[in-house]
Design a protein around this motif. Structure first.
Motif, PDB file in Angstrom:
ATOM      1  N   ILE A 135      69.192  47.816  85.969  1.00  0.00           N
ATOM      2  CA  ILE A 135      69.394  47.518  84.557  1.00  0.00           C
ATOM      3  C   ILE A 135      69.672  48.820  83.798  1.00  0.00           C
ATOM      4  CG2 ILE A 135      68.404  46.344  82.537  1.00  0.00           C
ATOM      5  CD1 ILE A 135      68.532  44.606  85.154  1.00  0.00           C
ATOM      6  N   ASN A 136      70.657  48.797  82.911  1.00  0.00           N
ATOM      7  CA  ASN A 136      71.070  49.969  82.139  1.00  0.00           C
ATOM      8  C   ASN A 136      71.479  51.117  83.072  1.00  0.00           C
ATOM      9  OD1 ASN A 136      71.583  51.368  79.721  1.00  0.00           O
ATOM     10  ND2 ASN A 136      69.523  52.217  79.672  1.00  0.00           N
ATOM     11  N   PRO A 137      72.375  50.860  84.016  1.00  0.00           N
ATOM     12  CA  PRO A 137      72.702  51.862  85.030  1.00  0.00           C
ATOM     13  C   PRO A 137      73.357  53.129  84.491  1.00  0.00           C
ATOM     14  CG  PRO A 137      74.287  50.073  85.119  1.00  0.00           C
ATOM     15  CD  PRO A 137      73.206  49.659  84.159  1.00  0.00           C
ATOM     16  N   ASN A 138      74.023  53.030  83.354  1.00  0.00           N
ATOM     17  CA  ASN A 138      74.718  54.185  82.792  1.00  0.00           C
ATOM     18  C   ASN A 138      73.980  54.808  81.614  1.00  0.00           C
ATOM     19  OD1 ASN A 138      76.869  53.669  84.603  1.00  0.00           O
ATOM     20  ND2 ASN A 138      77.599  52.076  83.236  1.00  0.00           N
ATOM     21  N   GLY A 139      72.789  54.283  81.308  1.00  0.00           N
ATOM     22  CA  GLY A 139      71.993  54.821  80.213  1.00  0.00           C
ATOM     23  C   GLY A 139      72.590  54.580  78.836  1.00  0.00           C
ATOM     24  N   LYS A 140      73.362  53.495  78.667  1.00  0.00           N
ATOM     25  CA  LYS A 140      74.033  53.255  77.381  1.00  0.00           C
ATOM     26  C   LYS A 140      73.177  52.500  76.367  1.00  0.00           C
ATOM     27  CE  LYS A 140      78.740  53.649  78.967  1.00  0.00           C
ATOM     28  NZ  LYS A 140      80.071  53.070  79.011  1.00  0.00           N
ATOM     29  N   LEU A 141      72.126  51.789  76.838  1.00  0.00           N
ATOM     30  CA  LEU A 141      71.269  51.069  75.895  1.00  0.00           C
ATOM     31  C   LEU A 141      70.311  52.036  75.214  1.00  0.00           C
ATOM     32  CD1 LEU A 141      70.385  47.812  77.853  1.00  0.00           C
ATOM     33  CD2 LEU A 141      71.756  47.985  75.789  1.00  0.00           C
ATOM     34  N   LYS A 142      70.198  51.913  73.914  1.00  0.00           N
ATOM     35  CA  LYS A 142      69.286  52.749  73.137  1.00  0.00           C
ATOM     36  C   LYS A 142      68.330  51.834  72.389  1.00  0.00           C
ATOM     37  CE  LYS A 142      72.342  56.675  72.655  1.00  0.00           C
ATOM     38  NZ  LYS A 142      71.870  57.323  73.832  1.00  0.00           N
ATOM     39  N   GLY A 143      67.188  52.376  71.996  1.00  0.00           N
ATOM     40  CA  GLY A 143      66.206  51.575  71.285  1.00  0.00           C
ATOM     41  C   GLY A 143      65.580  52.356  70.154  1.00  0.00           C
ATOM     42  N   GLN A 171      53.036  38.632  98.147  1.00  0.00           N
ATOM     43  CA  GLN A 171      54.408  39.112  98.236  1.00  0.00           C
ATOM     44  C   GLN A 171      55.370  38.502  97.226  1.00  0.00           C
ATOM     45  OE1 GLN A 171      55.485  41.688  99.975  1.00  0.00           O
ATOM     46  NE2 GLN A 171      53.392  41.998 100.592  1.00  0.00           N
ATOM     47  N   TYR A 172      54.954  37.491  96.483  1.00  0.00           N
ATOM     48  CA  TYR A 172      55.858  36.907  95.495  1.00  0.00           C
ATOM     49  C   TYR A 172      56.072  37.867  94.341  1.00  0.00           C
ATOM     50  CZ  TYR A 172      54.927  32.435  97.785  1.00  0.00           C
ATOM     51  OH  TYR A 172      54.816  31.423  98.687  1.00  0.00           O
ATOM     52  N   GLY A 173      57.267  37.883  93.795  1.00  0.00           N
ATOM     53  CA  GLY A 173      57.506  38.663  92.590  1.00  0.00           C
ATOM     54  C   GLY A 173      58.500  39.782  92.761  1.00  0.00           C
ATOM     55  N   TYR A 174      58.373  40.786  91.921  1.00  0.00           N
ATOM     56  CA  TYR A 174      59.314  41.899  91.839  1.00  0.00           C
ATOM     57  C   TYR A 174      58.569  43.224  91.732  1.00  0.00           C
ATOM     58  CZ  TYR A 174      62.897  38.415  90.766  1.00  0.00           C
ATOM     59  OH  TYR A 174      63.756  37.350  90.830  1.00  0.00           O
ATOM     60  N   THR A 175      59.215  44.279  92.187  1.00  0.00           N
ATOM     61  CA  THR A 175      58.746  45.632  91.947  1.00  0.00           C
ATOM     62  C   THR A 175      59.685  46.226  90.912  1.00  0.00           C
ATOM     63  OG1 THR A 175      57.866  45.888  94.170  1.00  0.00           O
ATOM     64  CG2 THR A 175      58.385  47.912  92.970  1.00  0.00           C
ATOM     65  N   VAL A 176      59.114  46.860  89.892  1.00  0.00           N
ATOM     66  CA  VAL A 176      59.895  47.414  88.787  1.00  0.00           C
ATOM     67  C   VAL A 176      59.686  48.923  88.754  1.00  0.00           C
ATOM     68  CG1 VAL A 176      60.265  47.373  86.287  1.00  0.00           C
ATOM     69  CG2 VAL A 176      59.592  45.281  87.490  1.00  0.00           C
ATOM     70  N   VAL A 177      60.797  49.679  88.703  1.00  0.00           N
ATOM     71  CA  VAL A 177      60.740  51.142  88.666  1.00  0.00           C
ATOM     72  C   VAL A 177      61.584  51.630  87.492  1.00  0.00           C
ATOM     73  CG1 VAL A 177      61.245  53.269  89.928  1.00  0.00           C
ATOM     74  CG2 VAL A 177      60.494  51.237  91.174  1.00  0.00           C
ATOM     75  N   PHE A 178      61.011  52.501  86.668  1.00  0.00           N
ATOM     76  CA  PHE A 178      61.729  53.125  85.557  1.00  0.00           C
ATOM     77  C   PHE A 178      62.144  54.521  85.992  1.00  0.00           C
ATOM     78  CE2 PHE A 178      59.039  49.943  83.791  1.00  0.00           C
ATOM     79  CZ  PHE A 178      59.707  49.432  82.687  1.00  0.00           C
ATOM     80  N   HIS A 179      63.406  54.871  85.776  1.00  0.00           N
ATOM     81  CA  HIS A 179      63.868  56.199  86.195  1.00  0.00           C
ATOM     82  C   HIS A 179      65.098  56.600  85.378  1.00  0.00           C
ATOM     83  CE1 HIS A 179      66.995  54.156  88.665  1.00  0.00           C
ATOM     84  NE2 HIS A 179      66.019  53.293  88.923  1.00  0.00           N
ATOM     85  N   ASP A 180      65.493  57.849  85.502  1.00  0.00           N
ATOM     86  CA  ASP A 180      66.682  58.361  84.834  1.00  0.00           C
ATOM     87  C   ASP A 180      67.909  57.681  85.430  1.00  0.00           C
ATOM     88  OD1 ASP A 180      68.962  60.738  84.884  1.00  0.00           O
ATOM     89  OD2 ASP A 180      67.768  60.682  83.045  1.00  0.00           O
ATOM     90  N   HIS A 181      68.940  57.476  84.626  1.00  0.00           N
ATOM     91  CA  HIS A 181      70.132  56.764  85.119  1.00  0.00           C
ATOM     92  C   HIS A 181      70.917  57.567  86.158  1.00  0.00           C
ATOM     93  CE1 HIS A 181      71.703  59.007  81.643  1.00  0.00           C
ATOM     94  NE2 HIS A 181      72.834  59.039  82.308  1.00  0.00           N
ATOM     95  N   ASP A 182      70.634  58.840  86.310  1.00  0.00           N
ATOM     96  CA  ASP A 182      71.297  59.641  87.335  1.00  0.00           C
ATOM     97  C   ASP A 182      70.610  59.565  88.694  1.00  0.00           C
ATOM     98  OD1 ASP A 182      73.345  60.546  85.692  1.00  0.00           O
ATOM     99  OD2 ASP A 182      72.163  62.244  84.977  1.00  0.00           O
ATOM    100  N   SER A 183      69.421  58.949  88.759  1.00  0.00           N
ATOM    101  CA  SER A 183      68.718  58.830  90.034  1.00  0.00           C
ATOM    102  C   SER A 183      68.791  57.397  90.533  1.00  0.00           C
ATOM    103  CB  SER A 183      67.263  59.306  89.914  1.00  0.00           C
ATOM    104  OG  SER A 183      66.565  58.486  89.003  1.00  0.00           O
ATOM    105  N   TYR A 184      68.559  57.227  91.836  1.00  0.00           N
ATOM    106  CA  TYR A 184      68.684  55.910  92.460  1.00  0.00           C
ATOM    107  C   TYR A 184      67.423  55.561  93.212  1.00  0.00           C
ATOM    108  CZ  TYR A 184      73.538  56.071  91.178  1.00  0.00           C
ATOM    109  OH  TYR A 184      74.697  56.139  90.451  1.00  0.00           O
ATOM    110  N   SER A 185      67.215  54.256  93.405  1.00  0.00           N
ATOM    111  CA  SER A 185      66.061  53.783  94.169  1.00  0.00           C
ATOM    112  C   SER A 185      66.243  54.073  95.636  1.00  0.00           C
ATOM    113  CB  SER A 185      65.896  52.269  93.984  1.00  0.00           C
ATOM    114  OG  SER A 185      65.739  51.954  92.634  1.00  0.00           O
TER     115      SER A 185
END
Length: 186
Positions: A135-143, A171-185
């Motif tokens: 989500i927001n891969p290019n860092g274009k969303l601002k708040g 095991q049900y569900g999602y893992t959520v990670v917040f990071h800079d748009h220049d880095s990858y999972s």
């Protein structure tokens, strides 16, 4: 079941910056981080059902032991033969949860797709954790501060599609990670 047991998590980001006199002040807006959301269901039950024998092969390949994979019987007539040229990335890209499981992205009072092109508010990213939503891969969303500048994401876990390997609690569900748009999972 989201309707029966909705789950939510709220994260707040507090940001300050310094003016030219070196005094801290609140910024007018902040750049949202990139958010990687990975389903715990790496390969769906229906994908295994439509690819006979793949679940057995996947159980071996998902161990991440190259020597075990090299020793598999891919000879003609074997269960694994038709999958000998398949890669891990192919299986998770084609067999992971569909885009319909990403129900909604909203930014303040509007849907993300009304603010940005789809490729700017999310993309799929095959990783070791599965076929994740970036989500927001290019860092274009601002708040902005408070709920005025919030970003809300809604996902559907689709428990009926969880394959046997992911069905062990919790095991049900999602893992959520917040990071800079220049880095990858990973």
């Amino acid at each position: 079941n989201y309707i029966g047991k909705p789950t939510g998590t709220k994260f707040q980001v507090i940001a300050t910056n310094k003016d030219k006199n070196g005094e801290e002040k609140r910024p007018k807006s902040i750049q949202f981080p990139t958010i990687s959301v990975c389903s715990h269901n790496v390969v769906t039950k229906s994908f295994f059902a439509s690819n006979e024998g793949l679940e057995e092969v996947w159980g071996t390949l998902d161990q991440w032991d190259p020597t075990v994979a090299q020793n598999m019987d891919f000879s003609e007539g074997s269960v694994a033969h038709k999958y000998k040229n398949w890669t891990y990335e192919k299986v998770i890209s084609e067999g992971g949860p569909s885009n319909r499981n990403f129900v909604q992205c909203s930014h303040f009072l509007d849907l993300c797709q009304n603010i940005l092109a789809e490729s700017d508010f999310y993309e799929r990213e095959p990783t070791l954790s599965g076929n994740c939503y970036r989500i927001n891969p290019n860092g274009k969303l601002k708040g902005k501060g408070g709920d005025y500048g919030k970003l809300q994401l809604i996902f559907f876990a689709d428990l009926n599609e969880y394959s046997a390997g992911a069905r062990e609690a919790p095991q049900y569900g999602y893992t959520v990670v917040f990071h800079d748009h220049d880095s990858y999972s990973s």
